[in-house]
Write an enzyme that holds these catalytic residues in place. Structure first.
Site, PDB file in Angstrom:
ATOM      1  CG  HIS A   1      -1.882   1.014   1.413  1.00 61.84           C
ATOM      2  ND1 HIS A   1      -1.581   2.298   1.798  1.00 61.84           N
ATOM      3  CD2 HIS A   1      -3.219   0.976   1.242  1.00 61.84           C
ATOM      4  CE1 HIS A   1      -2.697   3.006   1.861  1.00 61.84           C
ATOM      5  NE2 HIS A   1      -3.715   2.226   1.527  1.00 61.84           N
ATOM      6  CG  ASP A  33       0.770  -2.239   6.160  1.00 60.30           C
ATOM      7  OD1 ASP A  33      -0.177  -2.317   6.970  1.00 60.30           O
ATOM      8  OD2 ASP A  33       0.688  -1.598   5.093  1.00 60.30           O
ATOM      9  CD  GLN A  76      -6.780  -4.273   4.560  1.00 55.11           C
ATOM     10  OE1 GLN A  76      -7.702  -4.931   5.049  1.00 55.11           O
ATOM     11  NE2 GLN A  76      -6.966  -3.059   4.071  1.00 55.11           N
ATOM     12  CE  LYS A 102      -7.013   0.204   6.563  1.00 54.79           C
ATOM     13  NZ  LYS A 102      -7.798   0.700   5.438  1.00 54.79           N
ATOM     14  CB  CYS A 115      -3.738   3.462  -1.403  1.00 55.69           C
ATOM     15  SG  CYS A 115      -4.794   4.859  -1.150  1.00 55.69           S
TER      16      CYS A 115
END
Ligand SMILES: Cc1ncc(COP(=O)(O)O)c(C=O)c1O
Length: 412
Positions: free
Chosen positions: A124, A201, A204, A227, A368
């Site tokens: 991303h 990261d 997600q 999220k 993104c």
């Protein structure tokens, strides 16, 4: 194993009571942001109604209550992520800010001219642009792990990247475009063997699967509260204690200091050294019920539910002519609840608009991740559905109905 009962879960989310032209909301955009359960909305309202005060300062009762509620949410999050201590969690605005904090603090101090930084082609922008900027400032070299034909990280390319002895490996746990879940534990082990620091990261992964940072072993992990059922404007950076302690602060001001004189100052302990100024108090407080909601369902169960929906949706899409999907097959349990797709010859924005006529919310664009979408998938944009705890097979049936309408309108 608890079965995820999405119809029951929907009842906890006020937004699903809404109707558009008599149609219920089918929300398939949780990779962008999740919906919020009543418990989170109520916790925020309770704070403002009953104990609104600034934290870390007041000695009066409501200020102490607010401080405790805010800091307690970090303790909940530390347990949720398997961190050793809540002091290893810095509250920031979101994943983007967490990664930028690492680049601006750890990166400025530790990256020099000619050093290598290894990231992947599926990142991303928030795990890509900070490293482009840092590499430019420091004249460092940015290397990429390739995405293979199977939409997984190419292992040879990973090995080649590691052969260059990178100072930092920054990698997404789960791709927001392909749904690919990377084996960050094994990547961390390999990177550590080469002496690299590892950032994961987790934007997600934290919302969708069990995450145990002690087991993964990474040095940094970034996430966004919004999220994972929490409020917007709150996120976390996990960092190993000794690394955070050695990092200089980036933003100066109130709360992050120990002592200040006219020409010098000393810093507060971690994590507050990185939390200058008044924090997002309501955001922190809202994270506690969000995490508790996820824990009650169980992260294993959530992951299993999303994988089941993904399989169901991929099978349905495979039956439709002229529809292409982009992501790994479901054979290795490394494809989470994200499906990017296109209907040949139809712009994804048209697809998303037609879906909207059915009150089905999906995302269209480069998500993104422009280099991935334009150079690897060779698309200007793709449509994306993403699943969460409140989705079920009826939602996917509705999406399939909308795709058939796209095909009818565009004669595909
Ligand atoms: C994989 C990944 N990383 C980082 C981000 C950035 O999250 P935020 O916008 O909350 O900072 C996203 C958001 O979609 C994401 O999917």
């Amino acid at each position: 194993m608890v079965n995820i009962d999405s119809e029951e879960i929907k009842k906890d989310f006020p937004i699903f009571e809404s109707r558009k032209d008599g149609q219920r909301l089918v929300y398939l955009d949780s990779a962008a942001t999740s919906q919020k359960p009543r418990a989170v909305i109520n916790a925020i309202s309770d704070y403002y109604s009953n104990y609104n005060a600034n934290i870390h300062r007041g000695v009066y009762q409501i200020a102490e209550r607010a401080t405790e509620a805010y800091e307690n949410s970090k303790k909940e999050m530390a347990k949720f992520l398997g961190a050793e201590s809540y002091e290893e969690l810095v509250y920031v605005r979101n994943t983007t800010e967490a990664i930028n904090l690492v680049a601006l603090s750890w990166g400025e101090k530790n990256i020099s001219e000619g050093d290598h930084i290894l990231i992947s082609e599926m990142e991303h922008h928030s795990n890509l642009v900070p490293w482009i900027l840092l590499a430019k400032r420091k004249k460092a070299v940015l290397d990429y792990i390739k995405v293979g034909e199977d939409y997984r990280l190419d292992q040879e390319s990973l090995e080649n990247g590691l052969e260059k002895n990178p100072k930092l490996v920054a990698i997404t746990h789960a791709s927001n475009v392909l749904g690919t879940i990377n084996d960050v534990k094994s990547i961390t082990k390999k990177a550590h063997d080469k002496g690299a620091v590892v950032l994961v990261d987790g934007a997600q992964s934290a919302p969708h699967m069990p995450v145990n940072l002690s087991d993964i072993g990474c040095d940094f992990y970034a996430l966004s509260g919004h999220k994972m059922l929490g409020p917007t404007g709150i996120g976390a950076l996990y960092g190993k204690r000794e690394i955070l302690e050695a990092m200089p602060p980036v933003i100066g001001g109130g709360d992050m200091i120990e002592t200040v004189e006219f020409y010098s100052c000393t810093w507060n302990r971690i994590p507050w050294k990185f939390e200058a100024g008044t924090s997002n108090i309501e955001g922190g407080i809202g994270m506690t019920p969000a995490i508790q909601y996820l824990q009650k369902l169980g992260m294993e169960n959530i992951f299993k539910h999303e994988v089941e929906l993904t399989k169901y949706a991929l099978d349905a899409l495979a039956e439709i002519k002229n529809v292409e999907t982009y992501g790994p097959d479901m054979k290795k349990n490394d494809h989470g609840g994200v499906i990017s797709f296109s209907v040949n010859g139809v712009h994804p924005h048209d697809i998303a608009s037609i879906f909207d006529n059915y009150n089905v919310a999906i995302r269209a664009g480069h998500h993104c991740a422009m280099p991935l979408v334009t150079q690897i998938l060779r698309q200007s944009a793709v449509a994306r559905m993403s699943f969460y705890i409140y989705n079920n097979k009826d939602d996917i049936d509705k999406a399939v109905e909308a795709i058939n309408e796209v095909k009818r309108i565009f004669k595909k």
